[in-house]
Design an enzyme around this catalytic site. Structure first.
Site, mmCIF file in Angstrom:
data_model
loop_
_atom_site.group_PDB
_atom_site.id
_atom_site.type_symbol
_atom_site.label_atom_id
_atom_site.label_comp_id
_atom_site.label_asym_id
_atom_site.label_seq_id
_atom_site.Cartn_x
_atom_site.Cartn_y
_atom_site.Cartn_z
ATOM 1 N N TRP A 102 0.807 -1.219 0.000
ATOM 2 C CA TRP A 102 0.000 0.000 0.000
ATOM 3 C C TRP A 102 0.841 1.271 0.000
ATOM 4 C CZ3 TRP A 102 1.456 2.939 4.036
ATOM 5 C CH2 TRP A 102 1.944 2.310 5.176
ATOM 6 N N GLU A 130 9.462 -9.469 -1.196
ATOM 7 C CA GLU A 130 10.196 -8.265 -0.799
ATOM 8 C C GLU A 130 9.511 -7.773 0.466
ATOM 9 O OE1 GLU A 130 11.167 -4.970 0.193
ATOM 10 O OE2 GLU A 130 10.043 -4.147 -1.493
ATOM 11 N N LYS A 155 -3.478 -8.153 -7.224
ATOM 12 C CA LYS A 155 -4.311 -7.809 -6.059
ATOM 13 C C LYS A 155 -3.728 -6.563 -5.408
ATOM 14 C CE LYS A 155 -4.417 -8.241 -1.722
ATOM 15 N NZ LYS A 155 -5.249 -7.063 -1.323
ATOM 16 N N PRO A 156 -4.328 -5.390 -5.662
ATOM 17 C CA PRO A 156 -3.845 -4.186 -4.992
ATOM 18 C C PRO A 156 -4.189 -4.245 -3.499
ATOM 19 C CG PRO A 156 -5.391 -3.668 -6.783
ATOM 20 C CD PRO A 156 -5.494 -5.119 -6.500
ATOM 21 N N SER A 157 -3.505 -3.423 -2.714
ATOM 22 C CA SER A 157 -3.922 -3.261 -1.325
ATOM 23 C C SER A 157 -5.315 -2.659 -1.289
ATOM 24 C CB SER A 157 -2.944 -2.357 -0.578
ATOM 25 O OG SER A 157 -3.487 -1.984 0.675
ATOM 26 N N GLU A 158 -6.134 -3.141 -0.395
ATOM 27 C CA GLU A 158 -7.474 -2.572 -0.238
ATOM 28 C C GLU A 158 -7.422 -1.135 0.281
ATOM 29 O OE1 GLU A 158 -6.673 -5.178 3.437
ATOM 30 O OE2 GLU A 158 -6.198 -5.132 1.298
ATOM 31 N N GLY A 205 10.056 -6.854 5.036
ATOM 32 C CA GLY A 205 10.398 -5.753 5.926
ATOM 33 C C GLY A 205 11.882 -5.453 5.984
ATOM 34 N N LYS A 254 18.119 -12.574 4.817
ATOM 35 C CA LYS A 254 17.418 -13.032 6.019
ATOM 36 C C LYS A 254 15.898 -12.859 5.882
ATOM 37 C CE LYS A 254 20.462 -10.637 8.615
ATOM 38 N NZ LYS A 254 21.240 -10.152 9.783
ATOM 39 N N LEU A 304 4.338 -25.782 -5.052
ATOM 40 C CA LEU A 304 5.701 -25.385 -5.418
ATOM 41 C C LEU A 304 5.721 -24.234 -6.425
ATOM 42 C CD1 LEU A 304 7.627 -28.785 -5.593
ATOM 43 C CD2 LEU A 304 7.669 -27.072 -3.782
#
Length: 504
Positions: free
Chosen positions: A157, A255, A181-184, A257, A460, A249
């Protein structure tokens, strides 16, 4: 004011949600409802995946040459430029990003991302012929790079338009079809861009399904018709996606935090550090995964740098993101703003010293938005929650160190490894120091140095895989080897067939 309804975009047309339900989208700066977005369902996802599969089988798309695909991508640039004012406005009112950032950084990076990928695929070796080898027999071997298939793109977002383009362009450059799927929270620009770009594409190549992550995102990550997931967002959700994708699979690029650490050496220019480090943590009000949120300062310059940081931070303007003079915009919503303030309180309780900020700011005309003053916390250490966890707000934690070994140990003592940096007067020594930092991007004497031809991703728990550049393209490709035998006479294949077909 008429509140627009944002439907899905499937097979080249707007499609109402099967549920018939919509949810409110708010302007982060004012709290006003600016749209109603469709609440997608698993059935809506099925429709979009089926449309994407049909488009994948369409010879017009399937057989398009890389050079023609490059030309098509370059036509995207004209569409973006012609609609830049509308797109920038929609991005501001939905995400809270400042108009100055979107106009001067985001839109330019979007165009550069398209140009870089369009140039790359004109020369990229989608087919390679390997040299013949005599053993076990002469054969012709071609290594072919092919599209994975239907790919699900799930941008975050915070930078919705830029993240969407950075995922869409390599997916299409590789010949895939997509369901997005965009952020709502920020669906406007993704849906609008899809509508603007779709006339350049065969129907079904680009589809958008709106809705919440636990429903639409869950359905996409479990769908057997999806071959690849590209997600930008939190580490917690990334782990869920990886688990879901494991069932079939799927290819996955995550990508996630970050908790970027910047080492400030004793010979660094304090003015350059103050301006650059604050740019690193305050761009988009700190709501960026690669932000430089930990500043590791040599003890000899610790106090002078704190004073300079406070001075520079005090000059920044907090306000309406539509105002070109604004430097710092709002948090994405009130609940997130309260969470950020909670991290600040936690740090102070654990012994941090408040240098500046630390409070909510009321902006005239934007009273419904949640704005937080640029915050600098000194006397921090790696055991504090505010130092270890991603805050996603305008908060810089400053940690004092004695020598290089201690600085490296502090910087690498993190679950994350997305970004890191070095502020120094000795750029040659910094090259060696950069090799010891556990991060996917290390920036020397700057921050947010995002080139669209350079791979981006994290070590990580900051993610898996890379976006942008050749690595970004190849993350959307499968590799196939096609071998053709020269020798057709079975009797002469003594080194191979003879192992099984033995003479009497």
């Amino acid at each position: 004011m008429v509140i627009p309804k944002l439907d899905h975009f499937i097979d080249g047309a707007l499609v109402a949600p099967g549920s018939g339900k919509y949810m409110a989208v708010e302007n982060p700066a004012t709290g006003e409802v600016i749209a109603q977005v469709a609440c997608g369902t698993e059935q809506d996802v099925d429709l979009a995946v089926a449309a994407a599969q049909r488009a994948l089988d369409n010879p017009v798309w399937r057989d398009m040459t890389p050079r023609d695909r490059s030309a098509l991508l370059n036509r995207f640039i004209g569409v973006i430029q012609q609609n830049a004012h509308e797109l920038a406005y929609l991005e501001v009112i939905s995400s809270g990003g400042t108009i100055s950032r979107i106009a001067n950084i985001d839109l330019l990076l979007m165009v550069e991302s398209i140009m870089s990928m369009a140039d790359l695929i004109k020369t990229y070796p989608f087919t390679q012929s390997l040299p013949a080898k005599p053993l076990p027999e002469l054969t012709d071997v071609k290594v072919v790079k092919e599209p994975i298939g239907v790919c699900a793109l799930i941008p975050a977002w915070n930078l919705p338009m830029l993240l969407f383009i950075n995922k869409l362009v390599p997916a299409l450059a590789a010949g895939n079809t997509v369901v997005v799927k965009p952020s709502e929270l920020t669906p406007q620009t993704t849906l609008r861009l899809a509508q603007l770009l779709a006339p350049l594409l065969p129907p079904g190549v680009l589809n958008v399904v709106n809705g919440i992550g636990p429903v639409v995102g869950e359905a996409l990550t479990l769908h057997r018709g999806i071959g690849k997931i590209s997600f930008t967002g939190s580490t917690l959700v990334g782990k869920r996606i990886q688990t879901n994708a494991a069932a079939s699979l799927k290819h996955v690029t995550l990508e996630l935090g970050g908790k970027g650490a910047a080492i400030v050496t004793a010979d660094a220019d304090l003015n350059a550090v103050a301006q650059g480090a604050l740019f690193g943590v305050l761009l988009n009000s700190g709501q960026a995964c690669e932000s430089g949120t930990r500043l590791l300062v040599h003890e000899s310059i610790h106090e002078p740098l704190l004073a300079k940081l406070a001075e520079v931070a005090g000059r920044l303007q907090i306000g309406d993101p539509l105002d070109p003079r604004t430097s710092i915009g709002p948090m994405c919503h009130a609940a997130h703003g309260e969470k950020v303030l909670g991290y600040i309180r936690s740090a102070l309780e654990q012994g941090a010293r408040l240098v500046c900020g630390g409070e909510r700011i009321i902006v005239p005309g934007c009273e419904g938005g949640f704005f937080i003053a640029p915050t600098i916390l000194a006397d921090c250490h790696n055991q504090m929650n505010a130092v270890r966890e991603e805050i996603f707000g305008p908060v810089l934690t400053v940690i004092k160190y004695r020598d290089e070994a201690e600085a490296i140990a502090i910087a690498n003592d993190s679950d994350y490894g997305l970004s890191a940096g070095i502020w120094t007067g000795d750029v040659l020594a910094a090259q060696l120091l950069a090799r010891r930092l556990q991060a996917g991007s290390v920036w020397i004497n700057d921050w947010h140095m995002l080139r669209t031809d350079v791979p981006f991703g994290g070590y990580k728990q900051s993610g898996q895989g890379r976006e942008m550049g050749i690595a970004g393209l190849e993350s959307f490709l499968e590799t196939k080897a096609i071998s053709t035998a020269f020798q057709r006479d079975p009797a002469k294949k003594t080194m191979t067939y003879g192992v099984v077909h033995k003479s009497a």
